[in-house]
Design a protein around this motif. Structure first.
Motif, PDB file in Angstrom:
ATOM      1  N   GLU A  95       0.807  -1.212   0.000  1.00  0.00           N
ATOM      2  CA  GLU A  95       0.000   0.000   0.000  1.00  0.00           C
ATOM      3  C   GLU A  95       0.844   1.267   0.000  1.00  0.00           C
ATOM      4  OE1 GLU A  95      -0.850  -2.020   3.220  1.00  0.00           O
ATOM      5  OE2 GLU A  95      -1.540  -3.359   1.680  1.00  0.00           O
ATOM      6  N   ILE A 137       3.615   6.382  -3.581  1.00  0.00           N
ATOM      7  CA  ILE A 137       2.534   7.328  -3.336  1.00  0.00           C
ATOM      8  C   ILE A 137       2.598   8.350  -4.469  1.00  0.00           C
ATOM      9  CG2 ILE A 137       1.510   8.955  -1.721  1.00  0.00           C
ATOM     10  CD1 ILE A 137       3.152   7.638   0.488  1.00  0.00           C
ATOM     11  N   THR A 147      -0.483   9.665  -6.040  1.00  0.00           N
ATOM     12  CA  THR A 147      -1.692  10.473  -6.154  1.00  0.00           C
ATOM     13  C   THR A 147      -2.232  10.831  -4.774  1.00  0.00           C
ATOM     14  OG1 THR A 147      -3.180   8.571  -6.128  1.00  0.00           O
ATOM     15  CG2 THR A 147      -2.296   9.239  -8.285  1.00  0.00           C
ATOM     16  N   LEU A 148      -3.188  11.737  -4.759  1.00  0.00           N
ATOM     17  CA  LEU A 148      -3.868  12.081  -3.514  1.00  0.00           C
ATOM     18  C   LEU A 148      -4.541  10.846  -2.928  1.00  0.00           C
ATOM     19  CD1 LEU A 148      -4.889  14.126  -1.414  1.00  0.00           C
ATOM     20  CD2 LEU A 148      -6.724  14.719  -3.017  1.00  0.00           C
ATOM     21  N   ALA A 149      -5.122  10.008  -3.759  1.00  0.00           N
ATOM     22  CA  ALA A 149      -5.767   8.782  -3.270  1.00  0.00           C
ATOM     23  C   ALA A 149      -4.756   7.861  -2.595  1.00  0.00           C
ATOM     24  CB  ALA A 149      -6.481   8.063  -4.421  1.00  0.00           C
ATOM     25  N   ASP A 150      -3.552   7.733  -3.173  1.00  0.00           N
ATOM     26  CA  ASP A 150      -2.497   6.919  -2.557  1.00  0.00           C
ATOM     27  C   ASP A 150      -2.104   7.491  -1.201  1.00  0.00           C
ATOM     28  OD1 ASP A 150      -2.363   5.348  -4.893  1.00  0.00           O
ATOM     29  OD2 ASP A 150      -0.634   6.457  -5.686  1.00  0.00           O
ATOM     30  N   ARG A 204      -3.855   9.363   0.763  1.00  0.00           N
ATOM     31  CA  ARG A 204      -4.963   9.177   1.706  1.00  0.00           C
ATOM     32  C   ARG A 204      -4.969   7.767   2.287  1.00  0.00           C
ATOM     33  NH1 ARG A 204      -9.688  12.573  -1.495  1.00  0.00           N
ATOM     34  NH2 ARG A 204      -9.164  14.587  -0.543  1.00  0.00           N
ATOM     35  N   LYS A 205      -4.582   6.774   1.498  1.00  0.00           N
ATOM     36  CA  LYS A 205      -4.481   5.396   2.013  1.00  0.00           C
ATOM     37  C   LYS A 205      -3.409   5.308   3.096  1.00  0.00           C
ATOM     38  CE  LYS A 205      -6.031   3.033  -2.155  1.00  0.00           C
ATOM     39  NZ  LYS A 205      -5.612   2.195  -3.297  1.00  0.00           N
ATOM     40  N   ARG A 258      -7.371  14.562   7.561  1.00  0.00           N
ATOM     41  CA  ARG A 258      -7.617  14.199   6.167  1.00  0.00           C
ATOM     42  C   ARG A 258      -6.685  15.025   5.276  1.00  0.00           C
ATOM     43  NH1 ARG A 258     -13.141  16.987   7.205  1.00  0.00           N
ATOM     44  NH2 ARG A 258     -12.660  19.109   6.596  1.00  0.00           N
ATOM     45  N   THR A 288      -6.129  16.929   1.873  1.00  0.00           N
ATOM     46  CA  THR A 288      -6.954  17.548   0.833  1.00  0.00           C
ATOM     47  C   THR A 288      -6.152  17.891  -0.411  1.00  0.00           C
ATOM     48  OG1 THR A 288      -6.675  19.744   1.816  1.00  0.00           O
ATOM     49  CG2 THR A 288      -8.611  18.455   2.503  1.00  0.00           C
ATOM     50  N   GLU A 289      -4.824  17.962  -0.276  1.00  0.00           N
ATOM     51  CA  GLU A 289      -3.954  18.195  -1.435  1.00  0.00           C
ATOM     52  C   GLU A 289      -2.677  17.392  -1.247  1.00  0.00           C
ATOM     53  OE1 GLU A 289      -3.213  22.273  -2.697  1.00  0.00           O
ATOM     54  OE2 GLU A 289      -5.013  22.906  -1.593  1.00  0.00           O
ATOM     55  N   TYR A 290      -2.181  16.845  -2.357  1.00  0.00           N
ATOM     56  CA  TYR A 290      -0.922  16.114  -2.359  1.00  0.00           C
ATOM     57  C   TYR A 290      -0.374  16.191  -3.772  1.00  0.00           C
ATOM     58  CZ  TYR A 290       2.450  12.341  -1.818  1.00  0.00           C
ATOM     59  OH  TYR A 290       3.614  11.609  -1.769  1.00  0.00           O
TER      60      TYR A 290
END
Length: 145
Positions: A4, A8, A10-13, A15-16, A30, A32-34
């Protein structure tokens, strides 16, 4: 290293990765930007995160700075990093409904990254006030040895 967090991108990555940190989940943080050189972490303020005068506890601001700085550094260095140091200045009490920690990379070498972070408190009407500023660094670690 777990699959996992192997990369990393993306933002989704990102967030995981944040969701895999039990303390971050407890705080309610949380991302909100990455994006390259920048990360933004938000924390909804609730009663459990306040001190006796109704402001965000200083430890919550320190957590926000530390994690935002490290996520920003991770955009330059990859996911296998830890914070090596941080300084934090509290500029005003952090009241409101939300903390927003905005971290940017200042300088990066092959193994270390220096970042800065500004933490804003947002009122219910959306007005932001700068309440803390931090500078910190993160370095690459070998998780296999």
């Amino acid at each position: 290293m777990s699959e996992e967090i192997a990369e990393i991108r993306t933002l989704a990555d990102a967030r995981k990765v944040l969701a895999s940190q039990p303390f971050s989940v407890l705080i309610g943080a949380r991302l909100t930007e990455y994006e390259r050189g920048r990360a933004v972490l938000e924390i909804p303020l609730r009663e459990e995160l306040l001190q006796q005068f109704g402001f965000a506890h200083g430890g919550v601001l320190a957590y926000a700075a530390d994690n935002a700085l490290t996520f920003a550094a991770g955009t330059a260095l990859g996911p296998s990093i830890v914070t090596t140091g941080m300084s934090l200045d509290y500029l005003r009490p952090a009241g409101g409904t939300l903390l927003r920690a905005v971290a940017t990379v200042v300088s990066t070498s092959r193994r270390q990254s220096l970042c800065r972070c500004e933490i804003y408190a947002l009122a219910e009407d959306g007005v932001e006030k700068l309440c803390a500023a931090a500078q910190g660094s993160a370095r690459v670690i070998d998780l296999n040895g």
